[in-house]
Design a protein around this motif. Sequence first.
Motif: not given
Length: 459
Positions: A9-10, A13, A15-17, A24, A26-27
Amino acid sequence: MAKARTAYVCTECGADYSKWQGQCTACQAWNTVSEVRGVSGANAKGARGARFEGFAGSLSEVKSLDDVSLAEQPRISCGMQEFDRVLGGGLVEGSAILMGGHPGAGKSTLLLQAVCHLASSVPALYVTGEESLQQVAMRAKRLGLPTKDLKMLSETSVERVMQVAEIEKPRILVVDSIQVMHVAETESAPGSVTQVRESAAYLTRFAKQTGTILFLVGHVTKDGSLAGPKVLEHMIDCSILLEGSSDSRYRTLRGIKNRFGAVNELGVFAMLEQGLKEVKNPSAIFLNRGEEAAPGSVVMVVWEGTRPMLVEIQALVDMAQGGYPRRVAVGLDQNRLAMLLAVLHRHGGMHVSDQDVFVNVVGGVKVNETSADLALLAAIVSSFRDRALPQDLVIFGEVGLSGEIRPVPSGQERIYEAAKHGFTRALVPKSNAPRKAIDGMKVIPVTKLSDALSALEEL
């Protein structure tokens, strides 16, 4: 036994990976993806289905937008006008409020003062996970607060806190702090991304379903932002930040996010032996200037939330000692300072590339709006020429890259506020100049940076 599930997880933000990665997507942040552990399988699905139907509470019936009641939600006063101002007028039932700040800023003290005042009229429960009950009681006694009606609980388990809250049925619930709370179904350590997110979601959903006012105390990182994933700020209704340096007795409470009021609202408090006392006229403390005018000092009017506030900005321009001149900004954006110096050179004809430039906003106030551009350049010019500006002069306005002076919001209200504090001259954008003359105030309208510099020469 439920099988452990590993995710990445970030922390910026949320976001899951499925696997670790350096950036990341996403951000676009680097080195923010961290490993978290949870539970999966039937137990996890059942737990999530029971607890996470939605952060806003249980499902409700579908309505047309025209059928929604527009009645104003009742507010509960905290007993401090500055606190109520930052919250948008008071506390709203069912709201989740996140308060952050550096260690020693006064988060626990401010909340303890507010809750002790509210406990005399509404049921309140204060949950402390970092301090013992004796430590909290000693602080309340030292501050002279009424402690008869406030219920206290020392606990770090979210499930246990919910059990006590269902029995006590408080209207105000304070959790100090969210970083030490933990959910038994999550295997991560308290303070991790997963625990902070799960605990906050559990408590927020409880507040929405029962109409309880929830206060969450959060820590901040080295750069001053709230610790934990950004998804935490999306769950709550109001995010406020208590700021203040250790060498100053003043604290500023700023609204970062507020679904029930204005954003960037500012409340000012003074840290005394009796606790935090509100400052009802912040401009008075930020304008404590010397009797004699000094070069590089000027007063500007900034707009904080729903009110204007006068603050002093200082600049120091000195010959650079070395081959690389320094640009230091305290309380202002350093990148914007570099940009304005380029505009000053191109459209003002002033060469400061071989000078060190230091700027500071007095009182520890952080100015985020562009209305301080003209005042900043005026202070730099005053220091560079070693010529003091009149003490009855106030300046505000945005400076564009082509040297134009742009208007700012609520310009006339800023001028009226300056007139109330005894200022007699104002250098402002032409579009912000009032149509009718103000008694005792001479307004100098300007449209270009060159015009503003010429006006400063004539003063």
